[in-house]
Structures are given as structure tokens and as C-alpha cells.
Motif scaffolding. Structure first.
Motif, PDB file in Angstrom:
ATOM      1  N   TRP A 206       0.911  -1.168  -0.023  1.00 51.60           N
ATOM      2  CA  TRP A 206      -0.023   0.180   0.012  1.00 51.60           C
ATOM      3  C   TRP A 206       0.792   1.034   0.013  1.00 51.60           C
ATOM      4  N   ARG A 207       0.748   2.034  -0.958  1.00 49.78           N
ATOM      5  CA  ARG A 207       1.411   3.326  -1.118  1.00 49.78           C
ATOM      6  C   ARG A 207       0.439   4.705  -1.173  1.00 49.78           C
ATOM      7  N   LEU A 208       1.005   5.799  -0.882  1.00 54.94           N
ATOM      8  CA  LEU A 208       0.155   6.880  -0.739  1.00 54.94           C
ATOM      9  C   LEU A 208       0.947   7.858  -1.726  1.00 54.94           C
ATOM     10  N   LYS A 209      -0.194   8.113  -2.944  1.00 54.11           N
ATOM     11  CA  LYS A 209       0.761   9.005  -3.711  1.00 54.11           C
ATOM     12  C   LYS A 209      -0.046  10.497  -3.982  1.00 54.11           C
ATOM     13  N   TYR A 210       0.685  11.716  -3.897  1.00 55.20           N
ATOM     14  CA  TYR A 210      -0.064  12.801  -3.688  1.00 55.20           C
ATOM     15  C   TYR A 210       0.945  13.857  -4.493  1.00 55.20           C
ATOM     16  N   GLY A 211       0.467  15.144  -4.742  1.00 59.39           N
ATOM     17  CA  GLY A 211       1.222  16.129  -5.355  1.00 59.39           C
ATOM     18  C   GLY A 211       0.453  17.165  -5.762  1.00 59.39           C
ATOM     19  N   PHE A 212       0.871  17.758  -7.069  1.00 60.38           N
ATOM     20  CA  PHE A 212       0.004  18.712  -7.681  1.00 60.38           C
ATOM     21  C   PHE A 212       0.183  18.727  -9.111  1.00 60.38           C
ATOM     22  N   SER A 213      -0.822  19.392  -9.994  1.00 62.03           N
ATOM     23  CA  SER A 213      -0.769  19.133 -11.272  1.00 62.03           C
ATOM     24  C   SER A 213      -1.507  20.339 -11.935  1.00 62.03           C
ATOM     25  N   PHE A 214      -1.228  20.718 -13.089  1.00 62.77           N
ATOM     26  CA  PHE A 214      -1.733  21.590 -14.036  1.00 62.77           C
ATOM     27  C   PHE A 214      -2.681  20.890 -15.222  1.00 62.77           C
ATOM     28  N   ILE A 259      -4.741   6.280  -3.304  1.00 66.91           N
ATOM     29  CA  ILE A 259      -4.218   5.169  -2.702  1.00 66.91           C
ATOM     30  C   ILE A 259      -3.590   4.182  -3.920  1.00 66.91           C
ATOM     31  N   GLU A 260      -2.429   3.840  -3.691  1.00 71.07           N
ATOM     32  CA  GLU A 260      -1.871   2.979  -4.778  1.00 71.07           C
ATOM     33  C   GLU A 260      -1.463   1.564  -4.190  1.00 71.07           C
ATOM     34  N   PHE A 261      -2.050   0.617  -4.781  1.00 72.02           N
ATOM     35  CA  PHE A 261      -1.483  -0.773  -4.244  1.00 72.02           C
ATOM     36  C   PHE A 261      -1.105  -1.746  -5.348  1.00 72.02           C
ATOM     37  N   GLY A 262      -0.232  -2.523  -4.886  1.00 72.34           N
ATOM     38  CA  GLY A 262       0.201  -3.683  -6.001  1.00 72.34           C
ATOM     39  C   GLY A 262       1.367  -4.437  -5.287  1.00 72.34           C
ATOM     40  N   PRO A 263       1.845  -5.357  -5.871  1.00 68.94           N
ATOM     41  CA  PRO A 263       2.929  -6.267  -5.340  1.00 68.94           C
ATOM     42  C   PRO A 263       4.319  -5.341  -5.900  1.00 68.94           C
ATOM     43  N   THR A 277       8.750  -1.335  -7.848  1.00 73.73           N
ATOM     44  CA  THR A 277       7.602  -1.881  -8.584  1.00 73.73           C
ATOM     45  C   THR A 277       7.642  -1.766 -10.061  1.00 73.73           C
ATOM     46  N   HIS A 278       9.107  -1.796 -10.464  1.00 68.87           N
ATOM     47  CA  HIS A 278       9.074  -1.846 -11.871  1.00 68.87           C
ATOM     48  C   HIS A 278       8.629  -3.123 -12.393  1.00 68.87           C
ATOM     49  N   LYS A 279       7.678  -2.982 -13.426  1.00 66.30           N
ATOM     50  CA  LYS A 279       7.203  -3.840 -14.366  1.00 66.30           C
ATOM     51  C   LYS A 279       6.065  -4.779 -13.509  1.00 66.30           C
ATOM     52  N   LYS A 280       5.541  -4.174 -12.277  1.00 70.29           N
ATOM     53  CA  LYS A 280       4.503  -4.794 -11.554  1.00 70.29           C
ATOM     54  C   LYS A 280       3.281  -4.130 -11.847  1.00 70.29           C
ATOM     55  N   LEU A 281       2.087  -4.694 -11.651  1.00 68.69           N
ATOM     56  CA  LEU A 281       0.654  -4.318 -11.658  1.00 68.69           C
ATOM     57  C   LEU A 281       0.619  -3.138 -10.474  1.00 68.69           C
ATOM     58  N   LYS A 282      -0.020  -1.983 -10.881  1.00 69.53           N
ATOM     59  CA  LYS A 282      -0.005  -0.977  -9.775  1.00 69.53           C
ATOM     60  C   LYS A 282      -1.650  -0.437 -10.361  1.00 69.53           C
ATOM     61  N   GLY A 327      -8.274   7.663 -11.223  1.00 70.21           N
ATOM     62  CA  GLY A 327      -7.931   6.268 -10.909  1.00 70.21           C
ATOM     63  C   GLY A 327      -6.804   6.031 -12.050  1.00 70.21           C
ATOM     64  N   TYR A 328      -6.110   4.866 -11.827  1.00 67.10           N
ATOM     65  CA  TYR A 328      -5.265   4.484 -12.990  1.00 67.10           C
ATOM     66  C   TYR A 328      -4.910   2.895 -12.764  1.00 67.10           C
ATOM     67  N   VAL A 329      -4.483   2.201 -13.749  1.00 71.98           N
ATOM     68  CA  VAL A 329      -4.083   0.967 -13.651  1.00 71.98           C
ATOM     69  C   VAL A 329      -2.862   0.838 -14.634  1.00 71.98           C
ATOM     70  N   ALA A 330      -1.792   0.318 -14.043  1.00 69.96           N
ATOM     71  CA  ALA A 330      -0.551   0.327 -14.729  1.00 69.96           C
ATOM     72  C   ALA A 330       0.031  -0.943 -14.701  1.00 69.96           C
ATOM     73  N   LEU A 331       0.915  -1.583 -15.913  1.00 71.67           N
ATOM     74  CA  LEU A 331       1.266  -2.786 -15.792  1.00 71.67           C
ATOM     75  C   LEU A 331       2.821  -2.558 -16.323  1.00 71.67           C
ATOM     76  N   GLY A 332       3.796  -1.923 -15.737  1.00 69.43           N
ATOM     77  CA  GLY A 332       4.936  -1.326 -16.445  1.00 69.43           C
ATOM     78  C   GLY A 332       5.011   0.141 -16.168  1.00 69.43           C
ATOM     79  N   GLU A 333       5.519   0.921 -16.979  1.00 69.84           N
ATOM     80  CA  GLU A 333       5.816   2.254 -17.110  1.00 69.84           C
ATOM     81  C   GLU A 333       4.669   3.107 -17.396  1.00 69.84           C
ATOM     82  N   ILE A 334       3.644   2.751 -17.890  1.00 69.05           N
ATOM     83  CA  ILE A 334       2.606   3.254 -18.630  1.00 69.05           C
ATOM     84  C   ILE A 334       1.327   2.951 -17.917  1.00 69.05           C
ATOM     85  N   ALA A 335       0.330   3.914 -17.349  1.00 70.28           N
ATOM     86  CA  ALA A 335      -0.864   3.638 -17.070  1.00 70.28           C
ATOM     87  C   ALA A 335      -2.216   3.885 -17.811  1.00 70.28           C
TER      88      ALA A 335
END
Length: 365
Positions: A206-214, A259-263, A277-282, A327-335
């Protein structure tokens, strides 16, 4: 008269000799004073070197103790690692001090026309001559130390966020295919910065991802329509002449949180460990909130054969407070990335419509 002349001559010679001797003494004193300051600076540097290596050793021992407490190594292995670290740091001190001692000897043995520049701990800059025609040569004795130990555990990482894709609006009582905005020509872009922090001490699931965006959300209108503000009410109306292009854009500053989760894979080294988490499902689920910081409608058309490009900024009663789900789903570097504004686009509109975006996001590590 001859004896008086000889006496005067002797006095003149003695005075001249005394003056020359005084000047030489002054030069020696100046040389000693200039080099003395450099020598004292190098002596201070020796003390700093000893303190620096001891601090490095403390950090290494702390990392070894952490591994011992976590049960990753035995007490005997920890003791051997500590002895090896202490031996290496002692040799580092010995070698680095020897280089500084050599600098000091050079300064003691030579005058100011042959100087050792401070700041190059592992090399000497030798200056020969004086004035504008000084020549410098660099004598290299080894690499400068960058031997700072890594942080044992890094729970927070950072990424630049970039996303793009299709943009449109969900309108009350209509399907997306009936939208007044062109699906293929309406798009969005997002650019920002994000932090990702591991929530639990001994798990990276379990990870918490936060920040700012335009965020830039763009709409291209169908059927020769454009947006009109009628007494504060926003509606789509047909333009009086043929439009070549009719686009509307909002610009938002938002603060996402997911909230990000995955192996993940745990990478363990002697003095540190990391989760990858390189090449892991996120999977990330969350939302955002922020402010609208601009809006603009751009129209392109012809008037009596002249090409007209009309840009109107503001005046469209856009909601100032922006908030939504994403929300997002990623397998590798792109979601695959989806975001949906819970707030209506406009404060007063004939039919409620909410911005929705689907695209790809680049910030996965």
C-alpha cells in the motif's frame, strides 16, 4: 680629506647592505605569512576529514544494526561487517591525511610563486611565475571522495507526472455519443509532480501518492456551435457564419491524492534496501481538488474573405472550485488513466455537464 672620503664611502656601503638585508627579511616574512595561512587551512581540513569519515562509519554501523534488529543477519555477521567498515574508514583517513601532509610540505618548501590551491583534496594545482603570465599545471593524485553512504530506507520517492488523452463531457440525459463536443478532437493534458510514500513499515503493498498538477481540458464543438454567455447562463448556439474551428479550454491547478496498491520487489544490499514496482501491476484510486485558473474560447472563421481568429479569455462563468475522482491501472511504466469532475463545468448552464477524461499517464516507476 682622503680619510674622510673613505669613511663616507664605508657608511654608504653599510647603509645599502642594511637596506637590502631588511628588504630580504621583509620578503621572507611575507612569504612565510602567506603560506602559513594556507598551511593552517590544510590542518583544519585534516580535522574535517577525520570527522567526516567517523560520521560515515556511524551511518554504516547504524545500517548494520538495523539489519541485525530486522533479523536479516546474525550477530556474528554484524560484528564482522562492523570490523570491515571500521578498517576501511581507518584506511581512508590514513590515505587522505597523507595527501594533505604532502600539500603542507610543498607549501613549507616553496615560495608564493609555487602554490597549492585549496579545494582540490586529491590533487595539486601548481602555479609557476607571477602576474598575468602565470602558468598552471595540475598534478593528479587520485579521485576526490564522494563516499557518502546511501540512506538505509527510502520510504518516499518522487516523479514528474505527464498524462494526455481524450476529453469530453457527460451531460445529464444524454449518452456520450450524443455529446455536442467532438470525441476525436477534444483532448486533455496534465503536467505535475508527485510524491509516493510507503504506508507501512515492513510492506510496500500500500502506497500513498500525492502532489500537484496543471490540467488543460479542451472541447471542440460540433455542428457550427459555440458557447454564449446570456446574462450569466451558458449555452451552445449556432454561429452566424461558417466556423472553421470552435474550441473551448479550461485550465486547472489541482492537488491529486491516490491510494496505490500492488506487488513490489524488495532489493537488499549490505547497507540499504529498496522496494521496486518496476514491471509490476499498480492500481491507484483517489481524487483531486483545486482551482480553475483560466478559460478561453477560440473561434476561426471567414468574414468577407478575411480569415478571422478570435480568442476570448474569461467570461464563461466556469466553476472556480474544481474537484473530482480519478484512478489508474498500470503494468509497467505506462498507466491507463481516468478522471471525472464532480463539479459542473459552468456555474449556470442550461443542462448540467461534467468533464471526463480518458488517456494514458507517465509517472510509474
Amino acid at each position: 680629506m682622503n680619510s674622510i672620503t673613505r669613511l663616507v664611502a664605508c657608511l654608504v656601503i653599510a647603509l645599502a647592505f642594511t637596506t637590502v638585508q631588511a628588504q630580504e627579511t621583509k620578503v621572507d616574512s611575507t612569504k612565510t605569512s602567506a603560506n602559513h595561512l594556507k598551511i593552517e587551512s590544510l590542518k583544519d581540513l585534516k580535522i574535517n576529514i577525520e570527522n567526516e569519515e567517523r560520521d560515515f562509519l556511524k551511518s554504516e554501523i547504524a545500517a548494520i544494526n538495523q539489519r541485525l534488529d530486522d533479523g536479516k543477519i546474525t550477530a556474528a555477521e554484524a560484528e564482522n561487517l562492523k570490523k570491515e567498515a571500521a578498517k576501511n574508514r581507518a584506511l581512508n583517513i590514513e590515505n587522505r591525511l597523507a595527501i594533505i601532509d604532502n600539500k603542507i610540505e610543498l607549501l613549507k618548501r616553496n615560495d608564493d610563486t609555487y602554490s597549492v590551491e585549496d579545494g582540490e583534496e586529491y590533487g595539486y594545482v601548481l602555479r609557476i611565475g607571477s602576474g598575468e603570465e602565470d602558468k598552471e599545471s595540475f598534478v593528479y593524485f587520485g579521485e576526490k571522495s564522494n563516499d557518502k553512504p546511501r540512506k538505509y530506507d527510502r520510504r518516499t520517492t518522487t516523479n514528474v507526472v505527464f498524462a494526455l488523452g481524450f476529453n469530453n463531457a457527460l451531460i445529464e440525459g444524454q449518452s456520450l455519443s450524443d455529446s455536442p463536443y467532438k470525441i476525436a478532437n477534444s483532448d486533455f493534458y496534465e503536467l505535475g509532480y508527485a510524491w509516493k510514500t510507503r504506508i507501512f513499515e515492513d510492506s510496500n503493498f500500500w502506497r500513498l501518492k500525492y502532489g500537484f498538477s496543471f490540467q488543460w481540458n479542451k472541447f471542440e464543438m460540433k455542428d457550427n456551435n459555440y458557447l454564449v454567455n446570456t446574462d450569466g447562463e451558458i449555452s451552445l448556439q449556432e454561429f452566424p457564419s461558417d466556423l472553421n474551428k470552435s474550441k473551448f479550454r479550461t485550465t486547472n491547478l489541482v492537488f491529486p491524492m491516490h491510494i496505490e496498491f500492488g506487488p513490489s520487489k524488495k532489493i537488499e544490499k549490505d547497507n540499504y534496501f529498496r522496494y521496486s514496482t518496476h514491471k509490476k501491476l499498480k492500481v491507484g484510486l483517489g481524487g483531486y481538488a483545486g482551482l480553475n485558473i483560466g478559460s478561453m474560447q477560440k473561434l476561426k472563421y471567414k468574414d468577407d474573405g478575411d480569415r478571422i481568429k478570435n480568442k476570448q479569455r474569461g467570461g464563461y462563468e466556469v466553476n472556480e472550485f474544481v474537484y473530482g475522482l480519478s484512478g489508474y491501472v498500470a503494468l509497467g511504466e505506462i498507466a491507463l488513466y481516468v478522471k471525472y469532475d464532480l463539479n459542473p463545468i459552468f456555474k449556470n448552464q442550461v443542462v448540467d455537464q461534467n468533464n471526463i477524461s480518458v488517456g494514458i499517464r507517465f509517472d510509474m516507476d
